[in-house]
Design an enzyme around this catalytic site. Structure first.
Site, PDB file in Angstrom:
ATOM      1  N   ARG A 107       0.851  -1.200   0.000  1.00  0.00           N
ATOM      2  CA  ARG A 107       0.000   0.000   0.000  1.00  0.00           C
ATOM      3  C   ARG A 107       0.880   1.240   0.000  1.00  0.00           C
ATOM      4  O   ARG A 107       1.791   1.362   0.821  1.00  0.00           O
ATOM      5  CB  ARG A 107      -0.883   0.034   1.263  1.00  0.00           C
ATOM      6  CG  ARG A 107      -1.893  -1.053   1.318  1.00  0.00           C
ATOM      7  CD  ARG A 107      -2.955  -0.772   2.339  1.00  0.00           C
ATOM      8  NE  ARG A 107      -2.469  -0.434   3.663  1.00  0.00           N
ATOM      9  CZ  ARG A 107      -3.248  -0.086   4.664  1.00  0.00           C
ATOM     10  NH1 ARG A 107      -4.562  -0.010   4.485  1.00  0.00           N
ATOM     11  NH2 ARG A 107      -2.763   0.180   5.841  1.00  0.00           N
ATOM     12  N   THR A 111      -1.493   7.424  -0.166  1.00  0.00           N
ATOM     13  CA  THR A 111      -2.800   7.285  -0.840  1.00  0.00           C
ATOM     14  C   THR A 111      -3.545   6.024  -0.391  1.00  0.00           C
ATOM     15  O   THR A 111      -4.742   5.895  -0.617  1.00  0.00           O
ATOM     16  CB  THR A 111      -2.619   7.195  -2.360  1.00  0.00           C
ATOM     17  OG1 THR A 111      -1.880   5.988  -2.638  1.00  0.00           O
ATOM     18  CG2 THR A 111      -1.837   8.383  -2.902  1.00  0.00           C
ATOM     19  N   ASP A 203       0.606  -4.098  12.286  1.00  0.00           N
ATOM     20  CA  ASP A 203       1.029  -4.449  10.922  1.00  0.00           C
ATOM     21  C   ASP A 203       1.329  -5.950  10.869  1.00  0.00           C
ATOM     22  O   ASP A 203       2.294  -6.423  11.471  1.00  0.00           O
ATOM     23  CB  ASP A 203       2.279  -3.635  10.542  1.00  0.00           C
ATOM     24  CG  ASP A 203       2.623  -3.806   9.077  1.00  0.00           C
ATOM     25  OD1 ASP A 203       2.640  -2.790   8.358  1.00  0.00           O
ATOM     26  OD2 ASP A 203       2.861  -4.960   8.636  1.00  0.00           O
ATOM     27  N   ASP A 206       4.836  -7.018   9.497  1.00  0.00           N
ATOM     28  CA  ASP A 206       5.921  -6.756  10.452  1.00  0.00           C
ATOM     29  C   ASP A 206       5.895  -7.759  11.606  1.00  0.00           C
ATOM     30  O   ASP A 206       6.949  -8.230  12.054  1.00  0.00           O
ATOM     31  CB  ASP A 206       5.814  -5.328  10.999  1.00  0.00           C
ATOM     32  CG  ASP A 206       6.250  -4.292   9.974  1.00  0.00           C
ATOM     33  OD1 ASP A 206       6.983  -4.655   9.031  1.00  0.00           O
ATOM     34  OD2 ASP A 206       5.847  -3.125  10.122  1.00  0.00           O
TER      35      ASP A 206
HETATM   36  C1  PRP Z   1      -1.189  -5.099   4.293  1.00  0.00           C
HETATM   37  C2  PRP Z   1      -2.007  -6.361   4.342  1.00  0.00           C
HETATM   38  C3  PRP Z   1      -2.832  -6.272   3.084  1.00  0.00           C
HETATM   39  C4  PRP Z   1      -3.083  -4.784   2.977  1.00  0.00           C
HETATM   40  C5  PRP Z   1      -4.471  -4.519   3.452  1.00  0.00           C
HETATM   41  O1  PRP Z   1      -0.115  -5.226   3.439  1.00  0.00           O
HETATM   42  O2  PRP Z   1      -1.264  -7.545   4.423  1.00  0.00           O
HETATM   43  O3  PRP Z   1      -2.174  -6.762   1.937  1.00  0.00           O
HETATM   44  O4  PRP Z   1      -2.129  -4.135   3.837  1.00  0.00           O
HETATM   45  O5  PRP Z   1      -4.781  -3.199   3.284  1.00  0.00           O
HETATM   46  P1  PRP Z   1      -5.899  -2.690   2.264  1.00  0.00           P
HETATM   47  O6  PRP Z   1      -7.086  -3.543   2.470  1.00  0.00           O
HETATM   48  O7  PRP Z   1      -6.114  -1.270   2.722  1.00  0.00           O
HETATM   49  O8  PRP Z   1      -5.366  -2.761   0.877  1.00  0.00           O
HETATM   50  P2  PRP Z   1       0.965  -4.057   3.226  1.00  0.00           P
HETATM   51  O9  PRP Z   1       0.545  -3.189   2.090  1.00  0.00           O
HETATM   52  O10 PRP Z   1       1.220  -3.388   4.531  1.00  0.00           O
HETATM   53  O11 PRP Z   1       2.225  -4.831   2.716  1.00  0.00           O
HETATM   54  P3  PRP Z   1       3.193  -5.855   3.502  1.00  0.00           P
HETATM   55  O12 PRP Z   1       2.371  -7.102   3.797  1.00  0.00           O
HETATM   56  O13 PRP Z   1       4.266  -6.123   2.519  1.00  0.00           O
HETATM   57  O14 PRP Z   1       3.664  -5.195   4.758  1.00  0.00           O
HETATM   58  N1  URA Z   2      -2.377  -3.918   7.048  1.00  0.00           N
HETATM   59  C1  URA Z   2      -2.005  -4.376   8.263  1.00  0.00           C
HETATM   60  O1  URA Z   2      -1.047  -5.162   8.374  1.00  0.00           O
HETATM   61  N2  URA Z   2      -2.677  -3.958   9.342  1.00  0.00           N
HETATM   62  C2  URA Z   2      -3.716  -3.122   9.258  1.00  0.00           C
HETATM   63  O2  URA Z   2      -4.307  -2.787  10.291  1.00  0.00           O
HETATM   64  C3  URA Z   2      -4.094  -2.649   7.983  1.00  0.00           C
HETATM   65  C4  URA Z   2      -3.409  -3.076   6.895  1.00  0.00           C
END
Ligand code: PRP
Ligand code: URA
Length: 212
Positions: A107, A111, A203, A206
């Site tokens: 994400r 935005t 997160d 993480d």
């Molecule tokens: C997180 C999560 C989803 C997304 C959800 O990933 O694992 O993929 O956010 O958010 P949304 O419904 O608003 O799109 P992130 O983009 O943080 O990537 P990562 O898993 O690589 O940390």
């Molecule tokens: N992605 C995450 O990992 N946690 C949240 O709360 C939203 C998006």
């Protein structure tokens, strides 16, 4: 909260018990990873109850009988990187030979729009039941984008499995893809100004991989 009929919210006491530990900021990476896998396995019992089956002959110590078995290869799992990776073993516990595709999305922090950076899917995926795995369904943008990518590859039978969802994420996904079955373990209150689910678990990527 009433959602469209393609949405299943588990709210099961045994799953909620594990989610309580998952949410706790004191829960470390190893336990967090194990819980994500366990919850995924529990959710799979409902999410995969219409998996194609076939009948085989089995000789018990007493007699020969016909028994249904699942067509393991009819299912492909597609984790959304990174956090979806944490759910794959939860499905492989039940379907060890299910193939795995990968979709990489992150994400944009300002935005909140999903940005695609990777897509590798097994050949013939368009003929399979595809299970998209991502523990967090926040704005729904990542799930909508992942499913758009799968539909562009010809996939027709798609399910989404997430552990924690925000109401807006469920609504957005259900509206964008009314033909997709959506399974979420629980629906939380809201998103904060940074697009994080409240109360949520922080997160997921993480916490699974120890990056913060
Ligand atoms: C997180 C999560 C989803 C997304 C959800 O990933 O694992 O993929 O956010 O958010 P949304 O419904 O608003 O799109 P992130 O983009 O943080 O990537 P990562 O898993 O690589 O940390
Ligand atoms: N992605 C995450 O990992 N946690 C949240 O709360 C939203 C998006």
């Amino acid at each position: 909260m009433a959602f469209p009929k393609n949405v299943t919210v588990f709210n099961h006491p045994l799953i909620n018990h594990k989610i309580a530990i998952l949410r706790n900021e004191a829960t470390g990476m190893k336990e967090f990873r194990e819980l994500v896998e366990e919850i995924t396995t529990l959710m799979a019992f409902e999410s995969l109850k219409d998996i194609p089956t076939t009948e085989v002959d089995v000789k018990t110590p007493l007699e020969l009988c016909r028994q249904t078995v699942v067509q393991e290869k009819s299912v492909v799992v597609v984790p959304v990187l990174r956090a979806g990776l944490g759910m794959v073993n939860g499905i492989h516990t039940l379907l060890p030979t299910a193939k795995v595709g990968h979709i990489g999305l992150y994400r944009n922090e300002e935005t909140l729009e999903p940005c695609e950076y990777y897509c590798k899917l097994p050949e013939g995926i368009e003929k399979k039941t595809v299970i998209v795995l991502d523990p967090m369904l926040a704005t729904g943008g990542s799930a909508v984008a992942a499913i758009n990518m799968l539909k562009a590859r010809g996939c027709k039978k798609i399910k989404q499995m997430s552990i924690i969802a925000a109401p807006i994420g469920v609504e957005t996904l259900a509206k964008a893809h009314p033909d997709v079955q959506i399974y979420v373990a629980t629906v939380d209150r809201q998103l904060n100004e940074n697009g994080y689910i409240l109360p949520g678990l922080g997160d997921a990527g993480d916490r699974l991989f120890g990056t913060k």
